[in-house]
Design a protein around this motif. Sequence first.
Motif, mmCIF file in Angstrom:
data_model
loop_
_atom_site.group_PDB
_atom_site.id
_atom_site.type_symbol
_atom_site.label_atom_id
_atom_site.label_comp_id
_atom_site.label_asym_id
_atom_site.label_seq_id
_atom_site.Cartn_x
_atom_site.Cartn_y
_atom_site.Cartn_z
ATOM 1 N N VAL A 1 10.032 -20.754 46.577
ATOM 2 C CA VAL A 1 10.667 -20.305 47.811
ATOM 3 C C VAL A 1 11.287 -21.522 48.491
ATOM 4 O O VAL A 1 10.866 -22.664 48.269
ATOM 5 N N HIS A 2 12.298 -21.263 49.305
ATOM 6 C CA HIS A 2 13.027 -22.328 49.995
ATOM 7 C C HIS A 2 12.428 -22.490 51.386
ATOM 8 O O HIS A 2 12.577 -21.621 52.230
ATOM 9 N N GLU A 3 11.740 -23.600 51.588
ATOM 10 C CA GLU A 3 11.144 -23.896 52.896
ATOM 11 C C GLU A 3 11.450 -25.335 53.280
ATOM 12 O O GLU A 3 11.175 -26.260 52.507
ATOM 13 N N ASN A 4 12.027 -25.513 54.469
ATOM 14 C CA ASN A 4 12.302 -26.867 54.985
ATOM 15 C C ASN A 4 13.054 -27.727 53.967
ATOM 16 O O ASN A 4 12.690 -28.882 53.721
ATOM 17 N N HIS A 5 14.089 -27.126 53.362
ATOM 18 C CA HIS A 5 14.951 -27.840 52.405
ATOM 19 C C HIS A 5 14.201 -28.315 51.165
ATOM 20 O O HIS A 5 14.562 -29.304 50.542
ATOM 21 N N GLU A 6 13.152 -27.581 50.836
ATOM 22 C CA GLU A 6 12.367 -27.902 49.641
ATOM 23 C C GLU A 6 12.043 -26.638 48.874
ATOM 24 O O GLU A 6 12.022 -25.540 49.437
ATOM 25 N N ALA B 1 5.404 -19.817 46.122
ATOM 26 C CA ALA B 1 5.376 -18.686 47.062
ATOM 27 C C ALA B 1 3.939 -18.273 47.350
ATOM 28 O O ALA B 1 3.178 -17.989 46.435
ATOM 29 N N ASN B 2 3.589 -18.278 48.623
ATOM 30 C CA ASN B 2 2.334 -17.675 49.089
ATOM 31 C C ASN B 2 1.146 -17.982 48.166
ATOM 32 O O ASN B 2 0.642 -17.084 47.484
ATOM 33 N N THR C 1 19.326 -19.645 49.385
ATOM 34 C CA THR C 1 19.754 -20.627 48.403
ATOM 35 C C THR C 1 19.494 -22.055 48.875
ATOM 36 O O THR C 1 19.774 -22.406 50.022
ATOM 37 N N LEU C 2 18.956 -22.863 47.953
ATOM 38 C CA LEU C 2 18.822 -24.300 48.179
ATOM 39 C C LEU C 2 19.889 -24.998 47.342
ATOM 40 O O LEU C 2 19.937 -24.845 46.122
ATOM 41 N N PHE C 3 20.776 -25.732 48.007
ATOM 42 C CA PHE C 3 21.795 -26.519 47.324
ATOM 43 C C PHE C 3 21.277 -27.941 47.183
ATOM 44 O O PHE C 3 20.966 -28.593 48.176
ATOM 45 N N VAL C 4 21.168 -28.401 45.956
ATOM 46 C CA VAL C 4 20.649 -29.749 45.699
ATOM 47 C C VAL C 4 21.835 -30.701 45.574
ATOM 48 O O VAL C 4 22.703 -30.512 44.723
ATOM 49 N N ARG C 5 21.856 -31.695 46.424
ATOM 50 C CA ARG C 5 23.004 -32.634 46.416
ATOM 51 C C ARG C 5 22.732 -33.787 45.455
ATOM 52 O O ARG C 5 21.639 -34.168 45.224
#
Length: 229
Positions: free
Chosen positions: A183-188, A192-193, A225-229
């Motif tokens: 899951v996407h939390e705080n840019h990480e 999940a749970n 969505t998390l975009f990884v730079r």
Amino acid sequence: MEILELPIEFEFNGQKNYIYPSLIILNNELTLVDTGYTNFLTLIENEILKNGYEIKNLKNIIITHYDDDHIGSLYDFKEKYPWINIIASEMESKYISGEMKSERLIQAEEMLENMPNEESEFGKWFIQQLKNLKHVSIDEKVHDGDMILDNKCKVVATPGHTSGHISLYFPSVKSVITGDAAVHENHELVIANPHFCLNVEKAEQSLTKIKRLKAVNYYCYHGGTLFVR
């Protein structure tokens, strides 16, 4: 090929919530990944239409795992659009079709026995939600490493949250659809749970596995969505 997240807004216990099913567009054919809770068919249809696509082009539904927020509207989709090809891992298909009692239901019933009274009402409600899910036969059963969707999508076994959980890797666009493996939390990306993971150790291994794919986009069902730079 393109992957879109479908932000689905809903209320739960008086609070605004979101889930993010994914829509894969390939050769003018659509593939939906996961179907939300029961009675979410219209919400998902509307989001697909809002993006300019027609439901008549929906060819596949891929289910990452058997949980009520992922398969809740699967039966309704199959009833309304009987041509849809439903894809899931061989292990999860046994629970989705009703061939075996689901791991999640067994877990919930065991947890209820030790719940304090103030939590037991929710526990009983959750068990009933699981029992109310309508079973659906799986058309295509997949395994770790299988290439599907014209060889554009690699099935990645990501057990832990459930035993047969799968994620989807798209090498050509450096993207992963995580289901509940992350899951996407705080840019990480996090598991999940953990409280509801059937095997936390395997869940951690699966999270490491999808991080090692070095994707640029991680489409998370929870958190977006998390975009990884």
